[in-house]
Each structure stands twice: as C-alpha cells, then as structure tokens.
Motif scaffolding. Structure first.
Motif, PDB file in Angstrom:
ATOM      1  N   LEU A  97       2.476   7.772  -4.227  1.00  0.00           N
ATOM      2  CA  LEU A  97       2.836   6.838  -5.294  1.00  0.00           C
ATOM      3  C   LEU A  97       1.665   6.439  -6.187  1.00  0.00           C
ATOM      4  O   LEU A  97       1.842   6.231  -7.386  1.00  0.00           O
ATOM      5  CB  LEU A  97       3.458   5.571  -4.682  1.00  0.00           C
ATOM      6  N   THR A  98       0.467   6.293  -5.599  1.00  0.00           N
ATOM      7  CA  THR A  98      -0.668   5.774  -6.372  1.00  0.00           C
ATOM      8  C   THR A  98      -1.106   6.776  -7.444  1.00  0.00           C
ATOM      9  O   THR A  98      -1.057   7.989  -7.258  1.00  0.00           O
ATOM     10  CB  THR A  98      -1.860   5.466  -5.457  1.00  0.00           C
ATOM     11  N   GLY A  99      -1.534   6.226  -8.578  1.00  0.00           N
ATOM     12  CA  GLY A  99      -2.042   7.054  -9.657  1.00  0.00           C
ATOM     13  C   GLY A  99      -0.963   7.667 -10.527  1.00  0.00           C
ATOM     14  O   GLY A  99      -1.264   8.479 -11.409  1.00  0.00           O
ATOM     15  N   LYS A 100       0.304   7.294 -10.294  1.00  0.00           N
ATOM     16  CA  LYS A 100       1.406   7.897 -11.070  1.00  0.00           C
ATOM     17  C   LYS A 100       1.962   6.951 -12.120  1.00  0.00           C
ATOM     18  O   LYS A 100       2.762   7.367 -12.955  1.00  0.00           O
ATOM     19  CB  LYS A 100       2.550   8.292 -10.120  1.00  0.00           C
ATOM     20  N   TYR A 101       1.552   5.686 -12.095  1.00  0.00           N
ATOM     21  CA  TYR A 101       2.155   4.702 -12.991  1.00  0.00           C
ATOM     22  C   TYR A 101       1.145   4.040 -13.916  1.00  0.00           C
ATOM     23  O   TYR A 101       1.469   3.040 -14.568  1.00  0.00           O
ATOM     24  CB  TYR A 101       2.862   3.615 -12.170  1.00  0.00           C
ATOM     25  N   GLY A 102      -0.082   4.565 -13.967  1.00  0.00           N
ATOM     26  CA  GLY A 102      -1.090   3.963 -14.832  1.00  0.00           C
ATOM     27  C   GLY A 102      -1.427   2.551 -14.388  1.00  0.00           C
ATOM     28  O   GLY A 102      -1.687   2.289 -13.213  1.00  0.00           O
ATOM     29  N   GLU A 103      -1.404   1.612 -15.349  1.00  0.00           N
ATOM     30  CA  GLU A 103      -1.754   0.220 -15.060  1.00  0.00           C
ATOM     31  C   GLU A 103      -0.791  -0.414 -14.062  1.00  0.00           C
ATOM     32  O   GLU A 103      -1.151  -1.327 -13.320  1.00  0.00           O
ATOM     33  CB  GLU A 103      -1.757  -0.579 -16.366  1.00  0.00           C
ATOM     34  N   ASP A 104       0.456   0.076 -14.011  1.00  0.00           N
ATOM     35  CA  ASP A 104       1.468  -0.511 -13.137  1.00  0.00           C
ATOM     36  C   ASP A 104       1.273  -0.164 -11.664  1.00  0.00           C
ATOM     37  O   ASP A 104       2.011  -0.656 -10.814  1.00  0.00           O
ATOM     38  CB  ASP A 104       2.874  -0.058 -13.570  1.00  0.00           C
ATOM     39  N   SER A 105       0.291   0.682 -11.342  1.00  0.00           N
ATOM     40  CA  SER A 105       0.049   1.030  -9.943  1.00  0.00           C
ATOM     41  C   SER A 105      -0.293  -0.198  -9.102  1.00  0.00           C
ATOM     42  O   SER A 105      -0.037  -0.224  -7.903  1.00  0.00           O
ATOM     43  CB  SER A 105      -1.084   2.064  -9.840  1.00  0.00           C
ATOM     44  N   LYS A 106      -0.864  -1.220  -9.757  1.00  0.00           N
ATOM     45  CA  LYS A 106      -1.221  -2.444  -9.022  1.00  0.00           C
ATOM     46  C   LYS A 106       0.020  -3.239  -8.643  1.00  0.00           C
ATOM     47  O   LYS A 106      -0.073  -4.203  -7.871  1.00  0.00           O
ATOM     48  CB  LYS A 106      -2.158  -3.311  -9.856  1.00  0.00           C
ATOM     49  N   LEU A 107       1.191  -2.878  -9.169  1.00  0.00           N
ATOM     50  CA  LEU A 107       2.425  -3.574  -8.854  1.00  0.00           C
ATOM     51  C   LEU A 107       3.171  -2.951  -7.678  1.00  0.00           C
ATOM     52  O   LEU A 107       4.268  -3.374  -7.349  1.00  0.00           O
ATOM     53  CB  LEU A 107       3.353  -3.582 -10.084  1.00  0.00           C
ATOM     54  N   ILE A 108       2.577  -1.957  -7.049  1.00  0.00           N
ATOM     55  CA  ILE A 108       3.217  -1.303  -5.906  1.00  0.00           C
ATOM     56  C   ILE A 108       3.017  -2.156  -4.656  1.00  0.00           C
ATOM     57  O   ILE A 108       1.910  -2.632  -4.385  1.00  0.00           O
ATOM     58  CB  ILE A 108       2.631   0.113  -5.693  1.00  0.00           C
ATOM     59  N   PHE A 109       4.079  -2.343  -3.893  1.00  0.00           N
ATOM     60  CA  PHE A 109       4.002  -3.074  -2.632  1.00  0.00           C
ATOM     61  C   PHE A 109       3.432  -2.156  -1.553  1.00  0.00           C
ATOM     62  O   PHE A 109       4.037  -1.146  -1.198  1.00  0.00           O
ATOM     63  CB  PHE A 109       5.396  -3.549  -2.197  1.00  0.00           C
ATOM     64  N   ASP A 110       2.267  -2.502  -1.018  1.00  0.00           N
ATOM     65  CA  ASP A 110       1.668  -1.727   0.068  1.00  0.00           C
ATOM     66  C   ASP A 110       2.117  -2.281   1.415  1.00  0.00           C
ATOM     67  O   ASP A 110       2.238  -3.495   1.589  1.00  0.00           O
ATOM     68  CB  ASP A 110       0.142  -1.767  -0.022  1.00  0.00           C
ATOM     69  N   LEU A 111       2.354  -1.380   2.366  1.00  0.00           N
ATOM     70  CA  LEU A 111       2.698  -1.776   3.724  1.00  0.00           C
ATOM     71  C   LEU A 111       1.493  -1.575   4.614  1.00  0.00           C
ATOM     72  O   LEU A 111       0.633  -0.732   4.342  1.00  0.00           O
ATOM     73  CB  LEU A 111       3.878  -0.941   4.246  1.00  0.00           C
TER      74      LEU A 111
END
Length: 302
Positions: free
Chosen positions: A155-169
């Motif tokens: 998932l990381t690196g695929k959404y540009g600036e929005d990558s920081k909005l990914i919920f990490d487990l």
C-alpha cells in the motif's frame, strides 16, 4: 442561620464521638491481643516449670494450667481471625468502590470517524448497494473480493501525500499490515498475482475502506466508509472504457432517482501536463496532484 450552625456543630461532635469510639474499639482489640499474648507466655512458662518438678504430685495443677493455656490461645485465635476478616472486608469494599468508579467513567461511544447504522438507515444502504451491484452486473462486470488489510509495503508509496492517511496495524505474525485505503491498489495486486490467468475484462468490488483522516461527520467524511469500485482491465480502443464508465455512472444515478445531476470529469494526464508546463519536477507530481484534489474539500483560507 443559627439553626444551620447548631446542626453542623452537632454533626461535627457526633462524627468526632463516632471516630473516637472506633479508635477506642481498635485500641481495645489491640490491647486484648497484647495482654492475651503476655498471659499465654506466662502460663507456658508455668507449665514448663511444673513439668520439671519430679518429687511432688502436681498432676491436677498441670491439667488446670493446660486448660487455661488452651482457653487463652483459643481467645487469641478468635481475635486474630476477626481482625483478618475485617481487613479482607475493607480491601474488598475498597476494590468494589474502585470498580464502581471505573464503570461510572466508562463512556459508551463509537470510535472517532465511525458510526452505527440502525435498521432504517441500513435498509436504505442495502437498497443503494443493490442498485449499484445490479448495474455493475448489467454492464458485464464480475465480482471479486480482496482482504480488508494488505501488506504494508503493497500500500505505501501508491497514494502520494495521502499515504500518511493509511491505518497501520501492529506486527501480526512477522508481517507489517495496513487497512486498505481504497479498492484500486488491492485490485492491482490481484491482477499482478494472476495476470497469466486473466485475459482482461470488467471487475467490481463493494466493501468498506479506511482512511486515517480528520473526520467531518456533517460532510459525510468518515474514517470507515463503503466504496464501490468498477474497473476495466485489458487492451481496448481509445476512450471506449472511459465512455462506458461514464454511461455506467449515469445509469446508477438515474436508477437511484436523485434528480438532475452533473458528472464532472477529471483527467489526470491533463493535470500532469499543466504541472510539466509549470516546471514541477516529475517526482513531486503525484503528491501535488493529491493536494490539488483536496482543494474542493477545504476552505481557500487553508
């Protein structure tokens, strides 16, 4: 005012007397235990001395001393038992009060950015999903289902600036995982894993996605929400898939009877061309595109 003063004064005096009575009772209990211990030691010494006498018949006195000693030990045991029970009761009462306070502090609410849907709302949601799925099928789509979480490196690196909005487990069995941000990247992973067995076609998926965004419930921006995704993969004539997607969207909105609507088309390549003319470095194009996409979601002041 005088009556209130006398009432408070009387309460203060009674409280002090009650406290003094409790203190005296505790002191009396401690004193009784102490005196009994001293008396037991005295009678134990007396019994030992009587047993050392050989020339005189003191059987009766020995028995009397033994009985007295047993009685004293019994009384001391009862006092110690009562003290132990009182201590346990005090501890239990304190623990019970602490648990009660914790229960009082427990606030029942959903997590930030999520909500419950009652029967009426869920019935409406099901109707919308049924219409969307029916249209997907009418346009020749095939349903797939991907996991709600993926490997973090997928998932990381695929959404540009929005990558920081990914919920990490947290680490799960040696794998770093994250909740899916949308259905696009899981679809790309699905196709890459089975590309040799997939001739191309139309695929769709409906399910919940998660974004660690600042929720605005009044605007429908949530951290957990349902997303419907329809993709056309393969080799086609130019603009044919794009036109079919627009036709599908118009069909869905018409069947939902929302009234008149306008479809706004966003072409990423046109935006990329504008950035290139403005001299934006290629490696920053994706992050800037994400920022531009958010312009209609926030005030111009921000």
């Amino acid at each position: 005012m005088l009556h209130r003063y006398l009432h408070l004064r009387l309460f203060y005096i009674l409280s002090r007397r009650q406290f003094a009575t409790i203190a005296m009772a505790e002191s009396s209990t401690a004193s009784s235990a102490s005196s009994l211990s001293a008396e037991i030691a005295q009678y134990t010494q007396k019994l030992n001395n009587l047993k050392l006498v050989k020339d005189v018949d003191n059987t009766a006195e020995v028995e009397e001393t033994k009985n007295r000693l047993a009685e004293l030990k019994k009384r001391l045991g009862e006092i110690n038992k009562a003290k132990a029970l009182a201590a346990v009761a005090g501890t239990s009462k304190s623990a019970g009060a602490s648990d009660a306070k914790k229960r009082e502090r427990l606030l029942l609410k959903t997590a930030k950015g999520t909500r419950d849907y009652g029967p009426a709302e869920n019935s409406l949601r099901e109707h919308i999903e049924d219409v969307v799925k029916e249209c997907f099928k009418r346009f020749g789509g095939s349903c797939i289902d991907t996991p709600v979480f993926e490997r973090k490196d997928i998932l990381t690196g695929k959404y540009g600036e929005d990558s920081k909005l990914i919920f990490d487990l947290k680490d799960q069995g040696g794998e770093e995982l994250s909740l899916r941000y949308d259905h696009t990247v899981p679809l790309a992973r699905f196709l890459a894993m089975g590309i040799s067995n997939f001739p191309g076609g139309k695929l769709w998926q409906v399910g919940k996605v998660y974004r660690r965004d600042n929720p605005v419930v009044s605007k429908g921006r949530m951290r957990e929400f349902s997303q419907a995704d329809f993709d056309i993969a393969g080799v086609y004539d130019s603009m044919i898939p794009d036109a079919e997607i627009l036709s599908l969207l118009a069909d869905i909105l018409t069947r939902l009877r929302i009234g008149e609507f306008t479809i706004k088309l966003n072409h990423r390549k046109i935006l990329d061309g504008i950035f290139a003319v403005c001299g934006v470095p290629e490696e920053k194009t994706r992050s800037i595109s994400s920022a531009v996409d958010k312009l209609d979601k926030m005030p111009w002041v921000e």
